[in-house]
Design an enzyme around this catalytic site. Structure first.
Site, PDB file in Angstrom:
ATOM      1  N   HIS A  82      40.249  -0.172  -1.449  1.00  0.00           N
ATOM      2  CA  HIS A  82      38.861  -0.465  -1.808  1.00  0.00           C
ATOM      3  C   HIS A  82      38.511  -1.796  -1.156  1.00  0.00           C
ATOM      4  O   HIS A  82      39.155  -2.802  -1.413  1.00  0.00           O
ATOM      5  CB  HIS A  82      38.700  -0.557  -3.326  1.00  0.00           C
ATOM      6  CG  HIS A  82      37.288  -0.814  -3.733  1.00  0.00           C
ATOM      7  ND1 HIS A  82      36.449   0.178  -4.177  1.00  0.00           N
ATOM      8  CD2 HIS A  82      36.541  -1.944  -3.739  1.00  0.00           C
ATOM      9  CE1 HIS A  82      35.265  -0.337  -4.454  1.00  0.00           C
ATOM     10  NE2 HIS A  82      35.301  -1.630  -4.188  1.00  0.00           N
ATOM     11  N   CYS A  83      37.529  -1.783  -0.267  1.00  0.00           N
ATOM     12  CA  CYS A  83      37.201  -3.002   0.462  1.00  0.00           C
ATOM     13  C   CYS A  83      35.940  -3.648  -0.121  1.00  0.00           C
ATOM     14  O   CYS A  83      34.857  -3.086  -0.001  1.00  0.00           O
ATOM     15  CB  CYS A  83      36.965  -2.664   1.937  1.00  0.00           C
ATOM     16  SG  CYS A  83      36.720  -4.123   2.950  1.00  0.00           S
ATOM     17  N   PRO A  84      36.053  -4.794  -0.765  1.00  0.00           N
ATOM     18  CA  PRO A  84      34.839  -5.430  -1.301  1.00  0.00           C
ATOM     19  C   PRO A  84      33.911  -5.933  -0.204  1.00  0.00           C
ATOM     20  O   PRO A  84      32.701  -6.025  -0.426  1.00  0.00           O
ATOM     21  CB  PRO A  84      35.387  -6.589  -2.139  1.00  0.00           C
ATOM     22  CG  PRO A  84      36.778  -6.807  -1.682  1.00  0.00           C
ATOM     23  CD  PRO A  84      37.261  -5.562  -1.065  1.00  0.00           C
TER      24      PRO A  84
ATOM     25  N   GLY B 221      31.849  -3.158   0.469  1.00  0.00           N
ATOM     26  CA  GLY B 221      31.249  -2.659  -0.765  1.00  0.00           C
ATOM     27  C   GLY B 221      31.487  -1.187  -1.012  1.00  0.00           C
ATOM     28  O   GLY B 221      30.630  -0.497  -1.559  1.00  0.00           O
ATOM     29  N   ASN B 222      32.642  -0.666  -0.610  1.00  0.00           N
ATOM     30  CA  ASN B 222      32.922   0.760  -0.793  1.00  0.00           C
ATOM     31  C   ASN B 222      34.423   0.993  -0.669  1.00  0.00           C
ATOM     32  O   ASN B 222      35.156   0.120  -0.198  1.00  0.00           O
ATOM     33  CB  ASN B 222      32.182   1.560   0.294  1.00  0.00           C
ATOM     34  CG  ASN B 222      31.879   2.981  -0.136  1.00  0.00           C
ATOM     35  OD1 ASN B 222      32.276   3.426  -1.206  1.00  0.00           O
ATOM     36  ND2 ASN B 222      31.186   3.712   0.717  1.00  0.00           N
TER      37      ASN B 222
END
Lengths: 391, 170
Positions: free
Chosen positions: A191-193, A196-197
């Site tokens: 999950h890559c902040p 944002g997804n």
């Protein structure tokens, strides 16, 4: 007196129903007037925009930071450095910069806005069927059995498929449940902040193209801003050069700190792609030879070139969640099974027995699916226990 | 579980339904069978061809296996990594993936073929036997859901019809 109160209340209820619709309805739930789209009742923790076309995680603050950093740095580059460089060196520099910038922006938006490969949750019938099979395997007991796994042999390697209590499915190989988005994602990478997804099967290539092009863009801007300052200092001296173009200092600082992490990340993902692994698998060391002599990656195609081509140029699978589709309110449901189902299952299927509306059922599912750890601690529903008693 | 699994009785099994509409309105849903995915060859989409026991009295094994094998072939074609998919991938990358706004991917084209095939199989083979196949894409490509219908008259209880409409069940 009590009866009188309920009589008057019932009167109000009847008049309410008659004012809402002209046709005498069998159920008090109106569904003909508002057709909902599937994204509106989506059980995961995602945010949807543009009528379900755009899908992002719940926390998008860091994504806006990424966007601002890229836009501001590039904006400053095009405004302050490019005129000088175009005149002194060649106008090709801003052109290449522009192309890189557009590519970076395009891939970033594509990564952030697309469905990463979310697996839809099981329909009640599917979940009931699985429960039945598991109960048959374990022997029906009243308490929750230990975590359920299924073993499959893939290309000679034994892989354990875990059961997801939230989504009520056996996760396909390489899928994982993202706790931030509360979804099972196929070929879950991480999950890559920053985007944002989640990064999964459907948007991994966009993510890779994003970090690769961003590395090139960062190095490009860094190199040409340094060139710009050097050329100016030849003319006017170093301090004057800095005074003439203060934006360049900011750009150099941003690029210097970004280049290490982004280039490092690109290198890491290039390694992952060439060995056909996900970040998840690499961190856990699932296919590392340290685990055992015969441990190898069953998904690898054998050589680096094929692995890269498969990951980047392979077919793009479709979205499985059909965000823009309309909710079907007339799908026939099986009568709920009468034994071998946990309390939770009975409550949920009882709810579905009461209303034929899929949307309401999905709402029930949402609230019930949210806390997998507590589902065996649910207080017994009064009507479900009486149903169980009447069997 | 009594009453959900169709028991093999004399002539009631050979109910004839002439089209899908008739099937849905005149029959009640008795049971659903789920054909799970076969992961032995990796993560490519492939379904198990094992014949479920619930269908033994409803359809011939060869017909069922043919359907599943054809579906598996379609999915293999969609996910094939070869010349055409590389071309599509490279072209898409070169146009910054904007080409997907006007062009359909190969996977989507094959999915349309699959939907047509399933519709055709339902009309010709499954509906006359009181069965209905649901397209796996509607179940997240996890299962092939086969609904088993019973003629309303033969189910014998009012709960049969109410489970479909859901309105009278309280």
């Amino acid at each position: 007196m009590h009866l009188g109160v309920s009589e008057s209340m019932r009167e109000c209820e009847y008049s309410q129903i008659s004012t809402r619709s002209s046709t005498p309805m069998e159920t008090p739930y109106k569904k003909k007037t508002s057709k909902k789209r599937k994204w509106e009742i989506f059980p995961g923790r995602n945010k949807f925009y543009c009528g379900g076309r755009i899908m992002m995680a719940k926390q998008t603050g860091v994504f806006y930071l990424t966007l601002v950093l890229i836009l501001v740095t590039c904006g400053l580059f095009f405004t302050f450095d490019c005129p000088f460089l175009a005149l002194q060196l060649t106008p090709v520099i801003p052109v290449i910069g522009g192309v890189l910038f557009l590519f970076v922006l395009g891939t970033l938006l594509r990564t952030s806005f697309s469905d990463p490969g979310v697996l839809p949750r099981a329909t009640p019938d599917e979940a009931a069927d699985l429960e039945r099979q598991i109960d048959v395997a374990n022997g029906s007991t009243g308490y929750r059995p230990p975590p359920r796994t299924k073993e499959v042999v893939i290309n000679g390697q034994t892989v354990k498929l875990k059961y997801c209590f939230t989504c009520k499915i056996f996760r396909p190989p390489r899928a994982s449940h993202c706790s931030l988005c509360d979804n099972c994602v196929d070929r879950f990478d991480h999950h890559c902040p920053w985007v944002g997804n989640c990064v999964g099967k459907r948007n991994y290539r966009f993510f890779y193209m994003f970090i690769l092009s961003l590395s090139f863009l960062t190095i490009f801007i860094f190199a040409f801003v340094i060139t710009h300052i050097i050329l100016r200092s030849h003319r006017n001296g170093f301090l004057n050069a800095l005074k003439d173009s203060p934006a360049s200092v900011l750009e150099v600082v941003v690029c210097f700190f970004s280049v290490w992490s982004i280039v490092g990340l690109s290198g890491f993902h290039t390694y992952l792609i060439s060995s056909n692994q996900t970040t998840n698998e690499d961190i856990k060391g699932s296919w590392s030879s340290k685990r055992g002599k015969d441990n190898y990656n069953p998904y690898s195609h054998g050589n680096i070139f094929t692995n890269c081509c498969a990951a980047l140029c392979g077919p793009l699978p479709p979205s499985l969640i059909d965000r823009r589709g309309f909710v079907q309110s007339d799908t026939p449901q099986l009568a709920p099974p009468t034994n071998g189902i946990t309390m939770y299952g009975a409550t949920q299927s009882q709810q579905s027995h009461m209303v034929s509306d899929t949307e309401t059922e999905s709402v029930t599912k949402t609230s019930a699916f949210r806390a997998p750890n507590s589902f065996c601690r649910l207080p017994p529903h009064p009507s479900s226990s009486s149903r169980a008693a009447s069997q | 579980m009594q009453g959900l699994v169709p028991t093999a009785t004399d002539g009631n099994m050979a109910t004839e339904f002439h089209n899908l509409q008739e099937l849905r309105h005149s029959a009640s849903l008795a049971n659903k069978v789920f054909i799970q995915r076969d992961y032995t060859e990796g993560t490519t989409c492939k379904f198990q061809t094992k014949f479920p026991s619930e269908l033994e009295s409803r359809i011939e094994r060869t017909l069922f296996e043919d359907t599943v094998k054809t579906l598996n072939n379609y999915y293999a074609e969609a996910e094939k990594i070869g010349g055409q998919s590389y071309l599509e991938g490279c072209l898409a990358c070169a146009t910054a993936y904007l080409i997907f706004l006007c062009m359909e991917t190969r996977y989507e084209k094959v999915l349309k073929k699959i939907a047509k095939y399933i519709q055709e199989q339902n009309e010709k083979i499954y509906a006359p036997r009181g069965l209905l196949i649901t397209d796996p894409i509607e179940r997240g490509m996890r299962v092939i859901e086969i609904s088993i219908y019973e003629d309303r008259g033969s189910s014998g209880s009012s709960s049969g019809s109410s489970s479909v409409s859901g309105s009278t069940a309280r």
